[in-house]
Write a protein that holds these residues in place. Structure first.
Motif, PDB file in Angstrom:
ATOM      1  N   ALA A  96      47.656   5.560  43.448  1.00  0.00           N
ATOM      2  CA  ALA A  96      48.207   6.451  42.424  1.00  0.00           C
ATOM      3  C   ALA A  96      47.841   7.897  42.739  1.00  0.00           C
ATOM      4  O   ALA A  96      48.672   8.813  42.622  1.00  0.00           O
ATOM      5  N   GLY A  97      46.583   8.112  43.150  1.00  0.00           N
ATOM      6  CA  GLY A  97      46.139   9.462  43.478  1.00  0.00           C
ATOM      7  C   GLY A  97      46.874  10.051  44.668  1.00  0.00           C
ATOM      8  O   GLY A  97      47.257  11.226  44.659  1.00  0.00           O
ATOM      9  N   GLU A 141      50.652  13.770  47.030  1.00  0.00           N
ATOM     10  CA  GLU A 141      51.734  14.139  47.944  1.00  0.00           C
ATOM     11  C   GLU A 141      52.833  14.927  47.236  1.00  0.00           C
ATOM     12  O   GLU A 141      53.501  15.763  47.851  1.00  0.00           O
ATOM     13  N   ARG A 142      53.004  14.663  45.960  1.00  0.00           N
ATOM     14  CA  ARG A 142      54.048  15.372  45.208  1.00  0.00           C
ATOM     15  C   ARG A 142      53.590  16.726  44.690  1.00  0.00           C
ATOM     16  O   ARG A 142      54.415  17.571  44.343  1.00  0.00           O
ATOM     17  N   ASN A 158      46.918  25.393  42.326  1.00  0.00           N
ATOM     18  CA  ASN A 158      46.189  25.126  41.079  1.00  0.00           C
ATOM     19  C   ASN A 158      46.833  24.024  40.232  1.00  0.00           C
ATOM     20  O   ASN A 158      46.996  24.163  39.019  1.00  0.00           O
ATOM     21  N   ALA A 159      47.203  22.942  40.900  1.00  0.00           N
ATOM     22  CA  ALA A 159      47.805  21.820  40.177  1.00  0.00           C
ATOM     23  C   ALA A 159      46.750  21.144  39.297  1.00  0.00           C
ATOM     24  O   ALA A 159      45.574  21.042  39.660  1.00  0.00           O
ATOM     25  N   ASP A 203      38.719   9.623  44.350  1.00  0.00           N
ATOM     26  CA  ASP A 203      38.538   9.703  45.800  1.00  0.00           C
ATOM     27  C   ASP A 203      39.820  10.177  46.483  1.00  0.00           C
ATOM     28  O   ASP A 203      39.772  10.946  47.466  1.00  0.00           O
ATOM     29  N   ALA A 204      40.968   9.725  45.997  1.00  0.00           N
ATOM     30  CA  ALA A 204      42.233  10.176  46.585  1.00  0.00           C
ATOM     31  C   ALA A 204      42.439  11.669  46.377  1.00  0.00           C
ATOM     32  O   ALA A 204      42.878  12.377  47.297  1.00  0.00           O
ATOM     33  N   LEU A 205      42.097  12.151  45.198  1.00  0.00           N
ATOM     34  CA  LEU A 205      42.319  13.567  44.892  1.00  0.00           C
ATOM     35  C   LEU A 205      41.443  14.490  45.732  1.00  0.00           C
ATOM     36  O   LEU A 205      41.753  15.679  45.888  1.00  0.00           O
ATOM     37  N   LYS A 206      40.364  13.961  46.301  1.00  0.00           N
ATOM     38  CA  LYS A 206      39.502  14.770  47.168  1.00  0.00           C
ATOM     39  C   LYS A 206      40.242  15.253  48.409  1.00  0.00           C
ATOM     40  O   LYS A 206      39.827  16.220  49.061  1.00  0.00           O
ATOM     41  N   ASN A 207      41.349  14.586  48.743  1.00  0.00           N
ATOM     42  CA  ASN A 207      42.155  14.980  49.896  1.00  0.00           C
ATOM     43  C   ASN A 207      43.089  16.141  49.585  1.00  0.00           C
ATOM     44  O   ASN A 207      43.772  16.631  50.489  1.00  0.00           O
ATOM     45  N   TYR A 208      43.137  16.554  48.329  1.00  0.00           N
ATOM     46  CA  TYR A 208      44.062  17.614  47.908  1.00  0.00           C
ATOM     47  C   TYR A 208      43.272  18.694  47.166  1.00  0.00           C
ATOM     48  O   TYR A 208      43.148  18.665  45.939  1.00  0.00           O
ATOM     49  N   PRO A 209      42.742  19.668  47.900  1.00  0.00           N
ATOM     50  CA  PRO A 209      41.889  20.690  47.279  1.00  0.00           C
ATOM     51  C   PRO A 209      42.610  21.572  46.261  1.00  0.00           C
ATOM     52  O   PRO A 209      41.942  22.250  45.467  1.00  0.00           O
TER      53      PRO A 209
END
Length: 346
Positions: free
Chosen positions: A164-165, A170-171, A177-178, A201-207
């Motif tokens: 989900a993250g 990706e979107r 600043n999402a 953990d997934a969101l850590k890939n998207y600063p």
């Protein structure tokens, strides 16, 4: 011809493996054509074999996903003329469920499939069955020790949050600043913590993305509506919502509609038919859901039948079935929803 392992060998001779897809079956034989429409998953070897009595014990079907677990088990067992399914009346009371399982043990069923209301509380009865020579397929909620089951099969809660993250990430990866929010399930459940951890953990890939709010609901329509209304009131601006459960998501969508909000995307969880239909219609905020497939109950019946007949799993070199099977949490969106529509639960 290689000699098949004994029943005791099947109980305690394990081959550990983690599968990233649903169990397809025990051999490559084609399923019965007349039954394909009722069950989207391919059947295990349809050629009748040794008669097998499978005892099935699960919790009370007070949730759409649990009701789907029961129906998947029943419909799968009906495919096999040599399989007799002894199914108990589901209960969330651990003492009652233990009593039901002990009755199945006393009936000397060949194999047990157990989805425990509480894995820790039912560990001893799983051990009792194994010691009586009855192999146990532990479905989803896991016992405290692998000695209490021959095979575990279940979903990937961490993987749900992770996928989900990544879908949301990706979107939103090109948006500065999402902001995202999370509508979780019951916080006292380990599965809820695992789903949140995977998401974080997934969101850590998207600063560029920050989680700004999290609210726990109770896996019900009513709680989903109430908690989502609170989130909407507290957060006037965000870009995406991860909701852990499609049942509570029905309530969340009501709150979103009542608030007149359509300025973000929503990802659900589990795989309800209503979610699939909304994703296909594509006229609201719900754009995807991450599977926690109740078809695992059908696969558990396949595993139980294989154990009772001394078979392995088609596509693997080993003579024994695996010690564990973790199902993949696929993301279903508009591009692939038609493929999964027949698996949706109500």
């Amino acid at each position: 011809m290689t000699q098949l392992p004994t029943r005791r060998g099947l109980l305690f001779g394990t081959a550990a493996v983690s599968a990233g897809a649903l169990l397809a079956g025990c051999t490559s034989n084609e399923p019965k054509e007349k039954e394909q429409a009722a069950d989207p998953q391919p059947a295990a070897d349809d050629k009748p074999g040794k008669p097998v009595t499978i005892g099935f014990a699960g919790p009370q079907a007070d949730h759409g996903w649990l009701a789907a677990i029961n129906s998947n088990a029943k419909s799968r067992a009906e495919r096999y003329e040599e399989v007799t399914l002894e199914i108990t009346e589901g209960s969330n009371d651990t003492a009652t469920q233990i009593g039901q399982i002990e009755t199945l043990i006393n009936k000397k069923v060949d194999v047990l499939v157990i989805l425990p209301a509480d894995g820790k509380a039912l560990t001893q009865v799983g051990l009792k069955a194994m010691r009586a020579g009855i192999p146990v397929v532990n479905l989803d909620r896991i016992f405290n020790t692998p000695q209490a089951y021959r095979c575990w099969i279940g979903g990937d809660n961490y993987g749900m949050g992770l996928n989900a993250g990544h879908y949301i990430g990706e979107r939103l990866k090109d948006k500065q600043n999402a902001r995202v929010i999370e509508l979780a399930g019951l916080d006292n459940l380990e599965l809820t913590k695992q789903r949140t951890q995977g998401f974080d953990d997934a969101l850590k890939n998207y600063p560029n993305i920050r989680k700004v709010a999290r609210q726990a609901a109770e896996f019900t329509v009513e709680s989903g509506q109430a908690k989502m209304a609170q989130l909407l009131q507290a957060q006037s601006n965000f870009d995406a919502l991860w909701n852990h459960d499609d049942d509570q998501g029905v309530g969340a969508l009501r709150a979103i509609e009542q608030a007149g909000r359509d300025d973000f995307l929503m990802v659900g969880g589990a795989g309800a038919l209503s979610a699939f239909q909304a994703i296909k219609q594509d006229d609201g905020v719900l754009k995807a859901t991450v599977l926690y497939p109740p078809t695992m109950a059908a696969s558990a019946i396949d595993l139980a039948r294989a154990l009772g007949q001394g078979k392995g799993v088609g596509g693997l070199a080993e003579f024994e079935i695996p010690a564990s099977l973790t199902l993949y949490s696929a993301v279903v969106d508009k591009a692939n929803v038609d493929q999964y529509m027949s698996t949706g639960f109500e």
